[in-house]
Design an enzyme around this catalytic site. Structure first.
Site, PDB file in Angstrom:
ATOM      1  N   CYS A  20       0.874  -1.178   0.000  1.00 48.15           N
ATOM      2  CA  CYS A  20       0.000   0.000   0.000  1.00 48.15           C
ATOM      3  C   CYS A  20       0.911   1.227   0.000  1.00 48.15           C
ATOM      4  CB  CYS A  20      -0.994  -0.009   1.159  1.00 48.15           C
ATOM      5  SG  CYS A  20      -0.275   0.255   2.799  1.00 48.15           S
ATOM      6  N   ARG A  26      -3.332  -0.621   5.395  1.00 43.70           N
ATOM      7  CA  ARG A  26      -3.872  -1.666   4.525  1.00 43.70           C
ATOM      8  C   ARG A  26      -2.929  -2.847   4.311  1.00 43.70           C
ATOM      9  NH1 ARG A  26      -5.398   2.250  -0.347  1.00 43.70           N
ATOM     10  NH2 ARG A  26      -3.529   3.268   0.499  1.00 43.70           N
TER      11      ARG A  26
END
Length: 203
Positions: A20, A26
């Site tokens: 990410c 994430r």
């Protein structure tokens, strides 16, 4: 199809990389959840899942709101430290799973050969959702992951492309709690299909 990781060195394992931007929300969520599931399938560490960021907050732990959701889902971020994505890290992976299509493009710019083994997490879940196990199931983890990557890549262009909304995992950093919830839900909805496809054929 190896990115030059442990399978290319004659080891039966495989390397999966999640990507990410900051490597604090994430991609660590994806990393730790997928690692736990693949440890259950293949045994601890046989498939190594690590993460990195295209604009990493190097040395930082996982962002607290994302961490709470990861732990609520039953996973741990113990020992996690953010790191920057490099061409060497990309080249050593057998499979790269990104949060968004933009990240997939950045990975390919960094190491063009990686385009063939790089997918967004949700894209891979879609590509393998109705892929018969016999189309890719193989013996050891390295062979299995490479065969899955090849089979999934072969389906690109044969299915209607996902919209960005359906392909990407939303970036929750410095946003309200509902966006973190959406991020978690998007990862967790894709995880079962991806983990099952990457897991042992007899698992």
């Amino acid at each position: 199809m190896s990115g030059g990781g442990p399978t290319g060195a004659g080891v039966a394992g495989a390397r999966v990389l999640t990507v990410c931007t900051g490597n604090i929300c994430r991609s660590p969520f994806m990393e730790r959840a997928l690692q736990a599931e693949l440890d259950r399938s293949w045994g601890p560490g046989v498939v190594e899942v690590r993460s990195a960021g295209t604009g990493a907050m190097v040395g930082e732990p996982m962002n607290p709101p994302a961490l709470r959701l990861l732990e609520a889902a039953g996973y741990s971020a113990d020992g996690f430290v953010a790191r920057a994505l490099t061409p060497e890290i990309v080249a050593s992976a057998d499979l790269v799973l990104t949060a968004t299509r933009r990240h997939r493009g950045l990975v390919a710019q960094m190491h063009p050969r990686a385009l063939r083994y790089t997918f967004t997490l949700r894209e891979l879940a879609d590509l393998v959702s109705d892929l018969p196990r016999e189309a890719y199931a193989a013996g050891d983890a390295g062979e299995h992951v490479r065969a899955l990557v090849q089979a999934a890549a072969g389906r690109r262009g044969l299915r209607p492309p996902l919209s960005d909304e359906d392909a990407d995992v939303v970036d929750p950093y410095r946003r309200e709690a509902v966006v973190f919830d959406t991020m978690s839900a998007q990862v967790m909805s894709a995880l079962p299909q991806v983990a099952a496809a990457l897991g042992r054929a007899d698992g």
